[in-house]
Design a protein around this motif. Structure first.
Motif, short mmCIF file in Angstrom:
data_model
loop_
_atom_site.label_atom_id
_atom_site.label_comp_id
_atom_site.label_asym_id
_atom_site.label_seq_id
_atom_site.Cartn_x
_atom_site.Cartn_y
_atom_site.Cartn_z
N GLN A 150 -9.77 42.35 -32.92
CA GLN A 150 -8.86 43.05 -32.58
C GLN A 150 -8.65 44.60 -32.86
O GLN A 150 -9.07 44.91 -34.01
N PRO A 151 -8.29 45.57 -31.86
CA PRO A 151 -8.29 46.64 -32.26
C PRO A 151 -7.25 47.18 -33.39
O PRO A 151 -6.17 46.45 -33.36
N LEU A 152 -7.28 47.95 -34.16
CA LEU A 152 -6.35 48.34 -35.11
C LEU A 152 -5.40 48.90 -34.53
O LEU A 152 -5.48 49.80 -33.56
N SER A 155 11.68 63.34 -36.60
CA SER A 155 10.51 62.99 -36.81
C SER A 155 10.40 61.51 -36.03
O SER A 155 11.22 60.54 -36.34
N VAL A 156 9.38 61.29 -35.25
CA VAL A 156 9.18 59.82 -34.42
C VAL A 156 7.63 59.58 -34.93
O VAL A 156 6.74 60.21 -34.71
N GLU A 157 7.80 58.09 -35.29
CA GLU A 157 6.72 57.68 -35.64
C GLU A 157 6.41 56.25 -34.82
O GLU A 157 7.10 55.50 -34.55
N LEU A 158 5.31 56.13 -34.14
CA LEU A 158 5.11 54.99 -33.17
C LEU A 158 3.76 54.17 -33.71
O LEU A 158 2.73 55.10 -34.00
N GLU A 159 3.94 53.12 -33.74
CA GLU A 159 2.52 52.36 -34.11
C GLU A 159 2.38 51.39 -32.94
O GLU A 159 3.18 50.48 -32.51
N CYS A 160 1.25 51.43 -32.33
CA CYS A 160 1.06 50.70 -31.35
C CYS A 160 -0.27 50.05 -30.98
O CYS A 160 -1.39 50.66 -31.79
N SER A 161 -0.58 49.14 -30.13
CA SER A 161 -2.00 48.79 -29.70
C SER A 161 -2.50 49.14 -28.49
O SER A 161 -1.93 49.97 -28.06
N GLY A 162 -3.57 48.92 -28.00
CA GLY A 162 -4.24 49.29 -27.03
C GLY A 162 -3.37 48.77 -25.61
O GLY A 162 -3.56 49.37 -24.45
N GLN A 163 -2.59 47.78 -25.69
CA GLN A 163 -1.79 47.04 -24.86
C GLN A 163 -0.62 48.22 -24.51
O GLN A 163 0.31 47.98 -23.60
N ASP A 164 -0.16 49.03 -25.59
CA ASP A 164 1.11 49.75 -25.21
C ASP A 164 0.84 51.13 -24.85
O ASP A 164 1.61 52.05 -25.11
N ALA A 165 -0.45 51.32 -24.28
CA ALA A 165 -0.73 52.73 -23.67
C ALA A 165 0.31 53.26 -22.75
O ALA A 165 0.51 54.41 -23.07
N THR A 166 0.87 52.42 -21.84
CA THR A 166 1.83 53.06 -20.87
C THR A 166 3.10 53.40 -21.59
O THR A 166 3.73 54.46 -21.29
N LEU A 167 3.49 52.66 -22.67
CA LEU A 167 4.56 52.81 -23.31
C LEU A 167 4.55 54.26 -24.23
O LEU A 167 5.44 54.97 -24.15
N VAL A 168 3.23 54.34 -24.60
CA VAL A 168 3.08 55.78 -25.61
C VAL A 168 3.21 56.69 -24.60
O VAL A 168 3.73 57.83 -24.99
#
Length: 162
Positions: free
Chosen positions: A118-120, A133-146
């Motif tokens: 699984q990708p980190l 300050s905005v911090e987002l932690e996302c995976s490859g499936q969250d690309a549209t959200l990012v």
């Protein structure tokens, strides 16, 4: 190799046949071959110094080794070295006793298929000019959200400080 080994160089033919074949003194040939067997000596270089073909000199060396082997009844250390890989065979001294059970073969282990790693998760940190300050932690499936978040942050207009 000392100077006495080089006294025979170049080899002098003691006889030349009608076909052009040269014969050399056996003692000189033996000294030349023994000089070639010394560590670090170039057979091709010695052949040039002796005035003979390098392949011919190699044949003389092989003949000399074969004669030494026959005379001594021994082999070179390389030839007598044991094989690097020896097959191992299990031998039982006595067969199974009458009525004794044969050992059972264990069941093979189940085959597991490996899942792709699984990708980190990626971490996106944005510090806005107004101190937010905005911090987002996302995976490859969250690309549209990012992408939507980045676009929204880009549309925010912060008035310049005076």
């Amino acid at each position: 190799m000392d100077q006495s080994d080089l006294d025979c160089l170049p080899l002098r033919a003691i006889n030349v046949g009608a076909n052009g074949k040269r014969s050399f003194d056996k003692g000189d040939k033996r000294r030349l071959v023994e000089a070639c067997l010394q560590p670090g000596v170039s057979v091709a270089g010695m052949a040039i110094k002796a005035g003979v073909n390098a392949n011919q000199l190699r044949r003389w060396i092989e003949q000399h080794k074969a004669e030494q082997k026959d005379a001594d009844g021994t082999m070179d250390a390389i030839e007598s070295a044991p094989a690097a890989f020896v097959p191992v065979v299990e031998v039982h001294a006595a067969g199974p006793k009458a009525g004794a059970e044969l050992p059972t073969v264990p069941e093979p282990l189940p085959v597991r298929t490996l899942q792709p790693p699984q990708p980190l998760p990626a971490r996106l940190v944005a510090r806005l000019p107004n101190g937010v300050s905005v911090e987002l932690e996302c995976s490859g499936q969250d690309a549209t959200l990012v992408m939507a978040t980045i676009e929204a942050l880009g549309r925010c207009h912060v008035p310049a400080r005076r």
